[in-house]
Design a protein around this motif. Structure first.
Motif, PDB file in Angstrom:
ATOM      1  N   VAL B  29     -26.046 -16.732   6.292  1.00 31.35           N
ATOM      2  CA  VAL B  29     -26.189 -15.723   7.359  1.00 31.35           C
ATOM      3  C   VAL B  29     -24.964 -15.780   8.275  1.00 31.35           C
ATOM      4  O   VAL B  29     -24.381 -14.745   8.607  1.00 31.35           O
ATOM      5  CB  VAL B  29     -27.491 -15.951   8.160  1.00 31.35           C
ATOM      6  CG1 VAL B  29     -27.604 -14.945   9.296  1.00 31.35           C
ATOM      7  CG2 VAL B  29     -28.707 -15.862   7.252  1.00 31.35           C
ATOM      8  N   GLU B  30     -24.566 -17.006   8.643  1.00 32.50           N
ATOM      9  CA  GLU B  30     -23.395 -17.160   9.524  1.00 32.50           C
ATOM     10  C   GLU B  30     -22.139 -16.584   8.869  1.00 32.50           C
ATOM     11  O   GLU B  30     -21.328 -15.932   9.513  1.00 32.50           O
ATOM     12  CB  GLU B  30     -23.170 -18.638   9.850  1.00 32.50           C
ATOM     13  CG  GLU B  30     -24.093 -19.148  10.942  1.00 32.50           C
ATOM     14  CD  GLU B  30     -24.094 -20.665  11.053  1.00 32.50           C
ATOM     15  OE1 GLU B  30     -23.131 -21.308  10.584  1.00 32.50           O
ATOM     16  OE2 GLU B  30     -25.097 -21.200  11.573  1.00 32.50           O
ATOM     17  N   GLU B  33     -22.772 -12.510   8.592  1.00 27.88           N
ATOM     18  CA  GLU B  33     -23.321 -11.705   9.694  1.00 27.88           C
ATOM     19  C   GLU B  33     -22.289 -10.719  10.253  1.00 27.88           C
ATOM     20  O   GLU B  33     -22.541  -9.517  10.351  1.00 27.88           O
ATOM     21  CB  GLU B  33     -23.821 -12.643  10.799  1.00 27.88           C
ATOM     22  CG  GLU B  33     -24.483 -11.896  11.941  1.00 27.88           C
ATOM     23  CD  GLU B  33     -25.023 -12.817  13.016  1.00 27.88           C
ATOM     24  OE1 GLU B  33     -25.261 -14.014  12.735  1.00 27.88           O
ATOM     25  OE2 GLU B  33     -25.208 -12.320  14.140  1.00 27.88           O
ATOM     26  N   LYS B  37     -22.270  -6.656   9.821  1.00 25.40           N
ATOM     27  CA  LYS B  37     -22.360  -5.842  11.047  1.00 25.40           C
ATOM     28  C   LYS B  37     -21.233  -4.821  11.077  1.00 25.40           C
ATOM     29  O   LYS B  37     -21.443  -3.657  11.412  1.00 25.40           O
ATOM     30  CB  LYS B  37     -22.293  -6.738  12.291  1.00 25.40           C
ATOM     31  CG  LYS B  37     -23.634  -7.316  12.699  1.00 25.40           C
ATOM     32  CD  LYS B  37     -23.456  -8.104  13.973  1.00 25.40           C
ATOM     33  CE  LYS B  37     -24.743  -8.743  14.421  1.00 25.40           C
ATOM     34  NZ  LYS B  37     -24.518  -9.682  15.521  1.00 25.40           N
ATOM     35  N   GLU B  51     -28.260  -4.182  14.371  1.00 26.53           N
ATOM     36  CA  GLU B  51     -28.829  -5.543  14.411  1.00 26.53           C
ATOM     37  C   GLU B  51     -30.057  -5.636  13.512  1.00 26.53           C
ATOM     38  O   GLU B  51     -30.178  -6.541  12.701  1.00 26.53           O
ATOM     39  CB  GLU B  51     -29.219  -5.904  15.858  1.00 26.53           C
ATOM     40  CG  GLU B  51     -28.054  -6.186  16.759  1.00 26.53           C
ATOM     41  CD  GLU B  51     -27.561  -7.631  16.682  1.00 26.53           C
ATOM     42  OE1 GLU B  51     -28.392  -8.505  16.401  1.00 26.53           O
ATOM     43  OE2 GLU B  51     -26.353  -7.847  16.892  1.00 26.53           O
ATOM     44  N   ASP B  52     -30.954  -4.649  13.664  1.00 29.53           N
ATOM     45  CA  ASP B  52     -32.197  -4.653  12.879  1.00 29.53           C
ATOM     46  C   ASP B  52     -31.906  -4.538  11.392  1.00 29.53           C
ATOM     47  O   ASP B  52     -32.526  -5.222  10.574  1.00 29.53           O
ATOM     48  CB  ASP B  52     -33.092  -3.469  13.292  1.00 29.53           C
ATOM     49  CG  ASP B  52     -33.729  -3.716  14.649  1.00 29.53           C
ATOM     50  OD1 ASP B  52     -33.748  -4.882  15.073  1.00 29.53           O
ATOM     51  OD2 ASP B  52     -34.193  -2.743  15.273  1.00 29.53           O
ATOM     52  N   VAL B  54     -29.127  -5.254   9.698  1.00 30.38           N
ATOM     53  CA  VAL B  54     -28.467  -6.452   9.141  1.00 30.38           C
ATOM     54  C   VAL B  54     -29.500  -7.572   8.984  1.00 30.38           C
ATOM     55  O   VAL B  54     -29.536  -8.271   7.975  1.00 30.38           O
ATOM     56  CB  VAL B  54     -27.273  -6.889  10.034  1.00 30.38           C
ATOM     57  CG1 VAL B  54     -26.712  -8.229   9.576  1.00 30.38           C
ATOM     58  CG2 VAL B  54     -26.184  -5.830  10.001  1.00 30.38           C
ATOM     59  N   GLN B  55     -30.362  -7.701   9.972  1.00 30.57           N
ATOM     60  CA  GLN B  55     -31.426  -8.702   9.892  1.00 30.57           C
ATOM     61  C   GLN B  55     -32.333  -8.410   8.688  1.00 30.57           C
ATOM     62  O   GLN B  55     -32.683  -9.312   7.924  1.00 30.57           O
ATOM     63  CB  GLN B  55     -32.243  -8.662  11.185  1.00 30.57           C
ATOM     64  CG  GLN B  55     -33.196  -9.833  11.329  1.00 30.57           C
ATOM     65  CD  GLN B  55     -33.928  -9.776  12.653  1.00 30.57           C
ATOM     66  OE1 GLN B  55     -33.296  -9.658  13.700  1.00 30.57           O
ATOM     67  NE2 GLN B  55     -35.240  -9.840  12.619  1.00 30.57           N
ATOM     68  N   PHE B  58     -30.678  -9.515   5.458  1.00 27.12           N
ATOM     69  CA  PHE B  58     -30.757 -10.962   5.193  1.00 27.12           C
ATOM     70  C   PHE B  58     -32.174 -11.375   4.777  1.00 27.12           C
ATOM     71  O   PHE B  58     -32.346 -12.227   3.908  1.00 27.12           O
ATOM     72  CB  PHE B  58     -30.310 -11.753   6.424  1.00 27.12           C
ATOM     73  CG  PHE B  58     -28.817 -11.793   6.605  1.00 27.12           C
ATOM     74  CD1 PHE B  58     -28.009 -12.369   5.625  1.00 27.12           C
ATOM     75  CD2 PHE B  58     -28.223 -11.249   7.720  1.00 27.12           C
ATOM     76  CE1 PHE B  58     -26.622 -12.404   5.777  1.00 27.12           C
ATOM     77  CE2 PHE B  58     -26.835 -11.278   7.876  1.00 27.12           C
ATOM     78  CZ  PHE B  58     -26.037 -11.847   6.900  1.00 27.12           C
ATOM     79  N   ILE B  59     -33.149 -10.769   5.401  1.00 31.40           N
ATOM     80  CA  ILE B  59     -34.539 -11.119   5.049  1.00 31.40           C
ATOM     81  C   ILE B  59     -34.837 -10.699   3.606  1.00 31.40           C
ATOM     82  O   ILE B  59     -35.424 -11.464   2.837  1.00 31.40           O
ATOM     83  CB  ILE B  59     -35.528 -10.500   6.068  1.00 31.40           C
ATOM     84  CG1 ILE B  59     -35.428 -11.294   7.375  1.00 31.40           C
ATOM     85  CG2 ILE B  59     -36.964 -10.537   5.534  1.00 31.40           C
ATOM     86  CD1 ILE B  59     -36.203 -10.741   8.529  1.00 31.40           C
ATOM     87  N   PHE B  62     -33.252 -13.141   1.310  1.00 30.89           N
ATOM     88  CA  PHE B  62     -34.015 -14.393   1.197  1.00 30.89           C
ATOM     89  C   PHE B  62     -35.247 -14.206   0.321  1.00 30.89           C
ATOM     90  O   PHE B  62     -35.527 -15.009  -0.565  1.00 30.89           O
ATOM     91  CB  PHE B  62     -34.422 -14.888   2.597  1.00 30.89           C
ATOM     92  CG  PHE B  62     -35.204 -16.169   2.568  1.00 30.89           C
ATOM     93  CD1 PHE B  62     -34.554 -17.383   2.402  1.00 30.89           C
ATOM     94  CD2 PHE B  62     -36.595 -16.150   2.648  1.00 30.89           C
ATOM     95  CE1 PHE B  62     -35.279 -18.569   2.343  1.00 30.89           C
ATOM     96  CE2 PHE B  62     -37.320 -17.329   2.582  1.00 30.89           C
ATOM     97  CZ  PHE B  62     -36.662 -18.551   2.435  1.00 30.89           C
TER      98      PHE B  62
END
Lengths: 254, 189
Positions: B29-30, B33, B37, B51-52, B54-55, B58-59, B62
């Protein structure tokens, strides 16, 4: 996202969600099952597409459409009209469905869509062509005469030619000069007039008992033949006119 | 989490996650990110949902990480998820639909080669892009962002967008032509 989450970095938010168990990863088995389903769908699509297209080839042979081009332009026109377009359309839809699924694969999407689409169509088309005489179709055809198999029986039972469309198939019962008596299905007899312009196969002598397909126009109880084509012993007796796939309202010829 | 894990390649970190360790996911993620973005910012033309989204990317990564093939590049796989997330977002907003059959992907094109003078071109082009990107269609804008701003290769972009490699070249070429027209109209040299 709430205000508290906004202050945190995405990494922190995700880490917190993972710790709280709010996000769970799918197991390997989940993806194995998913892949099995996709492969099964593709195989099913391939089988169904091949079955439908080989049915078109089979039916063209079984109802004599394949011989229509021997009657010239009128024959070609009739062939075009008598093709089971609904089934052909179904096969085309399946080819696009297959393209949609295989397109997700690396080796496929890296090539132009036209290549993969052409490849799938060629595989289905060629396989269907070679399978047109496979025993499955003959078996279904024979069974459909006595049994009522869902969809299948309707597909196979309602094949043939429409007599109104100037095509007649039957067995020669007598030959007198330029006239041929043709015995159609269900003991109906027609007199065929052989004219100068009638298209006949070269080096073929018709005799009583031969199965033939005649294309011509009815005039005063006689058929003025545009063309006559001999049929195979295997197929001749099977002809049943008035085939229109999935249109049960069309009456069978009497 | 130790420094050793942090220095591992993307694919080796994914291997650890696939074996049951959750923590190393934060390294991925780091690493991505900022990049995602920036990709989202350019692609979506607004900052509101970035933000939402990109989050969400990642979810999704995963949740689906067990489907990742370790023989392939993680970055392309992650960008593919981001691409789908962003495109779905655009579809929801009905801004710019990306069609299943596009003429660029339908026909073969001569393979467009990657430019050797990419670096020299980059600075100048980045300035121009800031101005012109917003006015490009999504299908032209995205490969430009991925190639010039995210530093992905044609092959990677082909994997992300699931289009032929030659189409990537064609779209980048057309995007540049369109940008040139836009700049000419605005008298921006």
């Amino acid at each position: 996202m709430n205000k508290q989450e906004e202050k945190k970095s995405i990494s922190e938010v995700i880490q917190a969600k993972l710790k709280e168990g709010k996000v769970e990863m799918h197991s390997k088995n989940y993806f194995i099952l998913k892949n099995i389903l996709i492969v099964s769908a593709v195989l099913f699509g391939l089988l169904l597409g091949t079955f439908l297209l080989s049915f078109v080839f089979f039916i063209a042979q079984a109802n004599g459409s394949v011989f229509l081009p021997n009657f010239g332009f009128r024959g070609w026109t009739h062939l075009f009209v008598s093709l089971p377009w609904l089934i052909i359309f179904g096969a085309v839809v399946i080819i696009f469905f297959l393209e949609f699924f295989v397109k997700k694969h690396t080796t496929v999407y890296r090539q132009p869509i036209l290549y993969s689409l052409f490849f799938i169509a060629a595989v289905v088309f060629l396989t269907s062509f070679f399978l047109r005489t496979n025993p499955v179709h003959l078996n279904f055809l024979d069974r459909s005469e006595d049994e009522d198999l869902p969809i299948i029986s309707r597909m196979y039972r309602h094949y043939g030619m429409d007599a109104d469309d100037k095509v007649y198939t039957g067995q020669i019962s007598a030959i007198i000069d330029d006239r041929i008596n043709l015995l159609l299905a269900q003991d109906r007899e027609l007199e065929i007039l052989v004219l100068k312009e009638t298209r006949l196969p070269k080096k073929f002598v018709f005799k009583t008992g031969d199965w033939v397909m005649v294309m011509g126009e009815e005039e005063a109880g006689q058929i003025r033949a545009w063309g006559i084509h001999p049929l195979d012993e295997q197929w001749g007796p099977r002809f049943k006119p008035n085939f229109r796939p999935f249109m049960p309202s069309m009456p069978m010829m009497k | 989490m130790d420094q050793k894990t942090k220095n591992l390649s993307d694919e080796l970190i994914v291997q650890l996650i696939q074996k049951g360790q959750q923590e190393p996911f934060s390294f991925l993620v780091e690493r991505y990110e900022k990049k995602l973005k920036s990709y989202a910012y350019r692609f979506l033309n607004n900052q509101q949902d970035i933000e939402d989204l990109v989050q969400e990317t990642f979810i999704k990564a995963f949740v689906n990480i067990q489907s990742f093939d370790l023989e392939r590049k993680f970055s392309s796989w992650l960008y593919r998820i981001a691409h789908n997330t962003f495109v779905n977002h655009l579809k929801k907003k009905k801004n710019d639909l990306v069609l299943f059959f596009d003429a660029d992907t339908l026909f073969p094109h001569p393979i467009a080669k990657e430019r050797p003078d990419k670096d020299a071109e980059l600075k100048e082009l980045q300035q121009m892009l800031d101005y012109g990107l917003d006015q490009l269609d999504a299908k032209y804008k995205e490969p430009v962002i991925l190639y010039y701003l995210q530093d992905l290769s044609y092959q990677d972009i082909s994997d992300v967008m699931q289009i032929p490699v030659s189409t990537v070249g064609v779209r980048i070429k057309r995007a540049k032509e369109n940008l040139a027209k836009i700049f000419k109209e605005k008298k921006y040299e």
